[in-house]
Design an enzyme around this catalytic site. Structure first.
Site, PDB file in Angstrom:
ATOM      1  CG  HIS A 188      -0.225  -0.090   2.526  1.00  0.00           C
ATOM      2  ND1 HIS A 188       0.247   1.007   3.200  1.00  0.00           N
ATOM      3  CD2 HIS A 188       0.095  -1.167   3.297  1.00  0.00           C
ATOM      4  CE1 HIS A 188       0.817   0.631   4.329  1.00  0.00           C
ATOM      5  NE2 HIS A 188       0.746  -0.689   4.413  1.00  0.00           N
ATOM      6  CG  ASP A 189      -0.431   4.232   1.216  1.00  0.00           C
ATOM      7  OD1 ASP A 189      -1.282   4.971   0.708  1.00  0.00           O
ATOM      8  OD2 ASP A 189      -0.659   3.486   2.192  1.00  0.00           O
ATOM      9  N   GLY A 195       5.038  -1.060   2.784  1.00  0.00           N
ATOM     10  CA  GLY A 195       4.207   0.106   2.579  1.00  0.00           C
ATOM     11  C   GLY A 195       4.990   1.402   2.487  1.00  0.00           C
TER      12      GLY A 195
END
Length: 265
Positions: A124-125, A142
């Site tokens: 994520h991200d 992440g």
């Protein structure tokens, strides 16, 4: 969804998905309702594409990839977040790319012309630039940022919130837990800077003055025993001495100024 898409009869494509008429979807693939897929992209057999995911043009997604699943983050509570993939990427078997989280920008973003090999995980991200090579089993935790033209060797792990500068290269099974400045070559566990990516830069058209500047930046950061602040000051002076490399010098200075985890030294 365009009715004349080249979709295998066994694929499950949600009627709200937006696919260009030239998209190919292989047997047993699953495409969710919030997918947007651009022209000439190919989705291989048994892929699962879900979440709020945008995929550009001329991508080749091989079998068994999972793109757009919710983030592997215990804080995630179902907020609307995205995965955005650019154009002309090769995404090999069993890759897993997750959507973002609201604790960051809410978007996981992959650029253009990337060569992403089997079993790569992009959490994520993360932000991945253009023209990168991520070899088999490279894993981005992440919030990792990977610059343009970066090469990560197989089985390399990158700690969350780490940044890897443009044109850097990491060898096989590297453990990256601090920021890697642009142009540098690293490997190992613990990580060590081995030199700068001279061959890669030559292949990308760097002239002698630009190569000289990168070599000098490497020396200032890693060979002369300077503090980081002293090295930054000396690097800044290179722009006047080697004007053709001014943009490269500024890229290094910007990277060093933005580093929050500290650089690999």
């Amino acid at each position: 969804m365009e009715q004349d898409c080249l979709i295998h009869p066994s694929a499950i494509v949600h009627p709200q998905a937006q696919l260009d008429s030239t998209v190919r979807v292989g047997p047993y693939a699953v495409v969710g309702p919030k997918l947007r897929i651009g022209a000439q992209t190919t989705v291989g057999p048994h892929c699962v594409l879900e979440g709020d995911t945008e995929i550009g043009c001329h991508n080749q997604i091989f079998q068994f990839a999972s793109l757009g699943a919710q983030p592997q983050d215990k804080k995630y509570a179902g907020e609307p977040t995205q995965l955005i993939i650019g154009d002309r990427n090769t995404i090999r078997e069993f890759c897993t790319f997750n959507t973002g989280t609201v604790q960051d920008g809410g978007v996981t973003r992959i650029g253009n012309d990337n060569w992403i090999m089997a079993y790569v995980h992009i959490a994520h991200d993360c932000v991945v630039g253009h023209n990168t090579i991520l070899a088999n089993n490279a894993t981005l935790a992440g919030h990792v940022h990977v610059g343009d033209w970066v090469i990560l060797g197989g089985l390399t792990g990158v700690h969350q919130f780490t940044r890897i500068g443009a044109h850097a290269m990491a060898g096989f099974a590297s453990h990256i837990s601090q920021d890697v400045p642009p142009f540098m070559m690293v490997d190992g566990n613990p990580l060590a800077v081995r030199g700068f990516n001279i061959e890669g830069l030559r292949r990308r058209g760097f002239g002698e003055q630009r190569l000289r500047a990168v070599k000098q930046m490497h020396r200032l950061l890693y060979r002369q025993g300077l503090t980081l602040e002293a090295a930054r000051a000396a690097i800044a002076a290179l722009a006047a001495e080697l004007p053709e490399a001014a943009a490269d010098v500024q890229a290094m200075l910007d990277f060093l100024a933005a580093s929050q985890r500290g650089i690999a030294r």
